[in-house]
Design a protein around this motif. Structure first.
Motif, PDB file in Angstrom:
ATOM      1  N   GLU A   1       1.063  -2.906  -2.834  1.00  0.00           N
ATOM      2  CA  GLU A   1      -0.284  -3.252  -3.282  1.00  0.00           C
ATOM      3  C   GLU A   1      -0.480  -2.963  -4.775  1.00  0.00           C
ATOM      4  OE1 GLU A   1      -0.454   0.817  -1.215  1.00  0.00           O
ATOM      5  OE2 GLU A   1       0.381  -1.184  -0.822  1.00  0.00           O
ATOM      6  N   LYS A   2       0.339  -2.053  -5.325  1.00  0.00           N
ATOM      7  CA  LYS A   2       0.194  -1.715  -6.738  1.00  0.00           C
ATOM      8  C   LYS A   2       0.718  -2.815  -7.650  1.00  0.00           C
ATOM      9  CE  LYS A   2       0.263   3.295  -6.113  1.00  0.00           C
ATOM     10  NZ  LYS A   2       0.909   4.569  -6.475  1.00  0.00           N
ATOM     11  N   ILE A   3       1.544  -3.686  -7.107  1.00  0.00           N
ATOM     12  CA  ILE A   3       2.090  -4.771  -7.930  1.00  0.00           C
ATOM     13  C   ILE A   3       1.644  -6.143  -7.410  1.00  0.00           C
ATOM     14  CG2 ILE A   3       4.083  -3.464  -8.721  1.00  0.00           C
ATOM     15  CD1 ILE A   3       5.740  -4.771  -6.562  1.00  0.00           C
TER      16      ILE A   3
ATOM     17  N   ASN B   1       0.494  -8.625   0.432  1.00  0.00           N
ATOM     18  CA  ASN B   1       0.505  -9.636   1.492  1.00  0.00           C
ATOM     19  C   ASN B   1       1.877 -10.264   1.691  1.00  0.00           C
ATOM     20  OD1 ASN B   1      -2.273  -9.333   1.935  1.00  0.00           O
ATOM     21  ND2 ASN B   1      -2.754 -10.765   0.265  1.00  0.00           N
ATOM     22  N   VAL B   2       2.850  -9.834   0.886  1.00  0.00           N
ATOM     23  CA  VAL B   2       4.184 -10.423   0.953  1.00  0.00           C
ATOM     24  C   VAL B   2       5.214  -9.414   1.431  1.00  0.00           C
ATOM     25  CG1 VAL B   2       5.998 -11.585  -0.359  1.00  0.00           C
ATOM     26  CG2 VAL B   2       3.579 -12.010  -0.908  1.00  0.00           C
ATOM     27  N   VAL B   3       5.177  -8.224   0.861  1.00  0.00           N
ATOM     28  CA  VAL B   3       6.205  -7.213   1.106  1.00  0.00           C
ATOM     29  C   VAL B   3       5.576  -5.976   1.724  1.00  0.00           C
ATOM     30  CG1 VAL B   3       8.080  -5.874   0.081  1.00  0.00           C
ATOM     31  CG2 VAL B   3       7.454  -8.072  -0.904  1.00  0.00           C
ATOM     32  N   ARG B   4       6.225  -5.418   2.721  1.00  0.00           N
ATOM     33  CA  ARG B   4       5.740  -4.185   3.340  1.00  0.00           C
ATOM     34  C   ARG B   4       6.200  -2.951   2.590  1.00  0.00           C
ATOM     35  NH1 ARG B   4       7.263  -4.348   9.549  1.00  0.00           N
ATOM     36  NH2 ARG B   4       6.398  -2.242   9.343  1.00  0.00           N
ATOM     37  N   ASN B   5       7.413  -3.010   2.059  1.00  0.00           N
ATOM     38  CA  ASN B   5       7.945  -1.836   1.377  1.00  0.00           C
ATOM     39  C   ASN B   5       9.036  -2.257   0.410  1.00  0.00           C
ATOM     40  OD1 ASN B   5       8.268   0.993   0.891  1.00  0.00           O
ATOM     41  ND2 ASN B   5      10.137   0.924   2.131  1.00  0.00           N
TER      42      ASN B   5
END
Length: 1012
Positions: free
Chosen positions: A946-948, A952-956
């Motif tokens: 969420e910081k970048i 909504n695309v990547v979980r980790n």
């Protein structure tokens, strides 16, 4: 332990209840209270920074609550800064935090030791950890060693007490010695049995000199369970004497769809050089020792010239999930390319994995599909020749002349030119496939069929392109090619019945099964010599056999079968008192008619003391006592040795050396002599299995609400019916050797294993884990009828066959048996200790001067986590062992130096030593093999998507830097003390000999992992 279905239902019910409660509470709140409310959001992670769905978040003392979504996110309305958020999830330790002024609260939850270890893998099934009576150690994927890893053994090194894992060399994909609770056999069959997803792997060679498990992609492995004592291993019977390693690969999880991508790049370099003389030092030393200096006017560091910075890369992609609790899947594809630190040294692996599970008939029918496919390409240099040149070539000879490798004045092959014209490439294609349908016949009674096949095919080409400039090496001057084609087929059929009955305080689990496994090994080797010097690889040239350059063909095939019947009883009363009994009968085609079957029983008992009423207020979180006795077998011997074998015999060589008599007494040519038949092996139908009998007593304990956990085990393992090929006492025998059981001879291993682990947490941002293990093993050969049974033998001119170590009564396996060096005498020659005082140095002056087997094996680790950062450091080491530096004995002598070959100052230690002094096997070359190694260290950072803007695309997303083999603290003067490259005699294994070993590398790796 709750199943995935139970957890899913629990979470669904929990969500509905919490939602209803939230609606009721919100609707009944006064307006004034609503004005002081605020919304707190956040994400919940596990310790590997994977988001955790289904975590229940409530406010302490209130009914308000919510549950994290599939991405671990939550949102909750709190009443004020004094509210306390409570986080709970089955399988994780509960957490809490005061809200304060925060509007975003992220939480990291650690796994609850009590539930994490509740289920472990045992033979033919799983079992609650609290019900286990045997010695079993488990390592999950998150705790594996990191870095460039080519085989599963590297993942476990230093992780488990009682298990000594050593690499035979630093070559990519090199074979490993995995020794569980000591060495219990004279022969090379001391590796454990490997079981991959229920399929029993054969440890036979796959056609090349690397690890047979290299076909497995380590990123596909979920967990590894090591079964150490007889109670845990007896269900595998004839192949379990050396322990069992159960490998479980990753499976899909119903209701959770996940895609993972990982990529890494690594750089490897020679971790440690041998201190040979520089060019200037070399010139001085050769002259000072009155040698013949050949000065090429150069300044070459051959260790630099013949090594490289190896570049390695790896890419893995996996997907997993399940549409419902009736179907799940896991699929992966991987590519690994690892360069060694010697040029022309490379291992490439292409791997694919597919695991599926299908359920039907309300879960009563269950089908597992497992498929692993790989292609491994292994390129190897001429290792012994290259290592010899690295440390002994004249450093004044320039590496290149006019842009080409310099022709050596000795007319030998420049190793840089050898890199160009020599290659050894093996290509292995392997498929491991199994299908396991199971059906619940009646409640608690399950029938399971396990069908599988492991097929491996290898083509290996070893070749020299013609190089006429070197005339004293025929295979180099004329070119040569050796092509080996091999195939291994391993088929398995197993039928098992498992009955689980529970009533009140009683729980009974019964297992009965039948197994049939067949093994077929086929090999053909074609050898060619004499090729056209046209710069085309010999493997792509035509070649016609001639008298001068004959073609030879060797072929063989071996088939073995193993049939087994097995059963096990597990009984638990009140979850306090435990009992296990196992029996397996194995019939093997390797043994004779009178002992076709072996029987392997075991019994064990356990007491969960912490479940007793008097332990209610105890400071123990867990306390369990275990004890077991059992027998297992070892069938790792050559095939057909119980059967008679013959060979044709006609003419040996030389004048009048006929082995048969002529039909016509007047004949004068070989054509007048018929072919005869001679014994090459006599039958022995009485040959028995090697049997390992083991006693184990262990304690499992935990303190401080399971923050501090540990185990302590004592074991005593004794092998009998030792199998060996021996020389007949009676010289009038049809063969020179025969196979037998050495009556009365025993190999004993006893010792202590201790493991301790502590999980701590200072606050929500900072947590840590510290742990380690240590094993003490005392190994001893008992009642051997031989004064010394030679194992490790010297090699080289004037040294071949000389004893280095062997098996001696009341001494440990790998005992070094040799003269004790006392220096150089006045005559400039070796001076050895006269142990029997008879004034002469003879064989009876040799003594046991140490062992290659360490007495202590230890490891410890430190893991730190702070917010998004994590740091893991792993050390391992051994103590109490010796290493024989065969390399120094062969190369670092004054005679070598005076003929303009490089050495170390080892050769000049005694100024009065004469150049004709023999390099006799003695303690002069025996060194301390103890070491402490920083095995690997990893610094990682988990970036919040969420910081970048990628929430909504990547979980980790995780970035990491890893270092492997960062330093070794040792007194050993060679490349590395963790070696074993000695020469065996008659198939009897050797240990602790360093003979031109491929050096180990220091590696730095950068990796990226992303989960979608």
């Amino acid at each position: 332990m709750p199943t995935i279905t139970h957890v899913f239902k629990f979470r669904l019910q929990h969500m509905i209840c919490l939602w209803l409660l939230g609606v009721i509470v919100c609707c009944s709140m006064p307006v004034a209270f609503a004005q002081s409310q605020k919304t707190v959001t956040g994400t919940v992670f596990d310790t590997s920074k994977e988001p955790l769905p289904g975590v229940a978040i409530t406010i302490k003392g209130k009914t308000t609550g919510t549950v994290t979504d599939n991405f671990g996110k939550y949102s909750i309305v709190v009443g004020g800064p004094d509210d306390v958020l409570l986080f709970s999830l089955i399988g994780m330790m509960p957490e809490s935090v005061v809200v304060g002024n925060q509007t975003q609260v992220n939480m990291t939850m650690t796994q609850d030791v009590r539930t994490l270890n509740e289920i472990v893998v045992v033979g033919y099934g799983t079992q609650k950890k609290s019900d286990v009576t045997g010695a079993i150690s488990s390592v999950k994927s998150e705790d594996f060693n990191r870095g460039v890893v080519t085989n599963p053994g590297q993942l476990l090194q230093g992780k488990i007490s009682g298990v000594n894992i050593t690499n035979s060399s630093g070559e990519p994909g090199a074979a490993q010695n995995v020794i569980i609770r000591g060495i219990g056999s004279l022969r090379s069959g001391t590796q454990p049995l490997y079981v991959v997803d229920g399929f029993l792997i054969d440890n036979a060679s796959q056609g090349f000199d690397t690890n047979p498990l290299n076909f497995l992609n380590p990123n596909d492995i979920e967990s590894m369970d090591v079964l150490k004592d007889a109670s845990a291993t007896a269900v595998y019977g004839a192949r379990a004497a050396n322990g069992v390693v159960v490998i479980t690969t990753k499976k899909g999880k119903a209701g959770k769809t996940e895609m993972s991508f990982s990529a890494s790049t690594a750089w490897s370099s020679l971790s440690r050089k041998i201190g040979v003389f520089s060019a200037d030092e070399f010139r001085k030393q050769v002259v000072a020792n009155k040698g013949n200096l050949i000065d090429g006017k150069g300044n070459t560091d051959w260790q630099d010239e013949l090594t490289q910075t190896g570049l390695s890369k790896q890419i893995d992609l996996s997907i997993g999930g399940g549409s419902s609790d009736k179907f799940s899947y896991y699929a992966s594809a991987g590519y690994q390319d690892q360069e060694g630190i010697l040029k022309k040294s490379n291992l490439k692996r292409y791997s694919g994995k597919l695991n599926m599970n299908q359920k039907a008939i309300n879960g009563k029918l269950n089908i597992d599909y497992n498929l692993t496919a790989s292609r491994t390409e292994n390129l190897r240099p001429s290792i012994t020749s290259t290592i010899t040149d690295m440390i002994s070539l004249n450093p004044t000879i320039p590496a290149y002349t006019d842009g080409q490798p310099t022709l050596l004045p000795t007319n030998n092959l420049n190793p840089l030119k050898r890199y160009e014209i020599y290659s050894d490439k093996a290509v292995n294609n392997r498929i491991l496939a199994s299908i396991s349908p199971s059906v619940e016949i009646v409640k608690g009674l399950v029938y399971k069929l396990n069908l599988g096949v492991d097929y491996s095919g290898t083509t290996r080409d070893q070749q020299y392109k013609p190089f006429p400039s070197v005339v004293n090496e025929s295979n180099v001057a004329n070119g040569s090619l050796s092509t080996t084609i091999s195939a291994n087929t391993n088929k398995l059929v197993e039928n098992t019945l498992n009955y689980n009955w529970r009533k009140d305080n009683h729980n009974l689990i019964l297992l009965a099964g039948h197994s049939y496994q067949s093994f077929l090994e086929e090999i053909r080797t074609f050898t060619y010599n004499g090729f056209v010097n046209n710069n085309i690889d010999p493997q792509y040239q035509d070649q016609t056999s001639t008298t001068g350059f004959p073609t030879t063909v060797n072929a063989s095939a071996t088939k073995n079968e193993l049939q087994s019947f097995f059963g096990r009883v597990n009984y638990t009363f009140k979850d306090k008192y435990l009992f296990t009994a196992t029996l397996r009968a194995d019939g093997s085609s390797k043994f004779g008619a009178n002992n076709k079957y072996g029987y392997f029983p075991s019994v064990a008992a356990g007491w969960n003391i912490s479940n007793e009423a008097f332990m209610t207020n105890s400071f123990f979180s867990n306390l369990k006592l275990r004890a077991s006795w059992g027998q297992t077998g070892n069938q790792e011997i050559p095939s057909k040795i119980t059967k008679t074998s013959y060979s044709e015999d006609r003419l040996i060589t030389g004048d009048k050396s006929y082995n048969t008599y002529p039909i016509d007494p007047t004949t004068t040519t070989i054509n007048g002599y018929p072919y005869g038949v001679a014994y090459t092996r006599i039958a022995n139908p009485n040959l028995k299995w090697e049997v390992s009998t083991q006693i184990n007593v262990g304690i499992d304990f935990a303190f401080l609400d399971n923050r501090l956990t540990g185990t302590l085990d004592y074991f005593n393992k004794q092998s009998s019916n030792i199998l060996l090929e021996v020389t007949p006492i009676d010289p009038v025998q049809p063969t020179s050797f025969y196979w037998t059981n050495i009556l009365g001879m025993k190999i004993q291993n006893n010792g202590l294993e201790f493991a301790l682990d502590y999980n701590g947490k200072i606050n929500n941002d900072f947590s840590y884990n510290i742990g380690g293990n240590v094993t003490y093993i005392q190994n001893k050969v008992k009642k051997s009828p031989y004064s010394v049974l030679t194992t490790g033998a010297a090699q080289g001119s004037g040294q071949t066959g000389a004893t280095i170590n062997g098996y001696i009564t009341n001494e440990p396996i790998g005992a070094f048996y040799m003269y004790e060096f006392e220096g150089i005498g006045e005559d400039g020659r070796n001076k050895f200790k006269d142990n029997n005082g008879d004034g002469a140095i003879l064989d009876n002056d040799r003594r046991v001067v140490g062992s290659a087997i360490p007495k202590f094996i230890y490891a410890y680790h430190i893991n730190l986590r702070y917010k998004g950062f994590d740091l893991g450091i792993n050390f391992n080491g051994v103590a109490g062992n010796k290493v024989y530096n065969h390399t120094a004995m062969s190369l670092f002598t004054k005679a070598q130096l005076t003929t303009s070959n490089n050495t170390t100052d080892f050769a000049t230690k005694y100024p009065n030593e004469v150049t004709s002094n023999a390099n006799t096997v003695s303690t002069r070359y025996l060194e301390n093999g103890s070491f402490l190694r920083l095995n690997n260290a990893t610094l990682g950072y988990s970036l919040a998507p969420e910081k970048i803007g990628l929430a909504n695309v990547v979980r980790n997303i995780r970035l990491a830097v890893t270092g492997q083999n960062l330093f070794v603290a040792t007194k050993y003067s060679g490349f590395d003390p963790e070696i074993n490259t000695g020469s065996t005699i008659g198939g009897v294994q050797t240990f602790g000999i360093d003979y031109f070993t491929y050096p180990k590398a220091r590696t730095f790796l950068i990796s990226l992992n992303a989960t979608f």
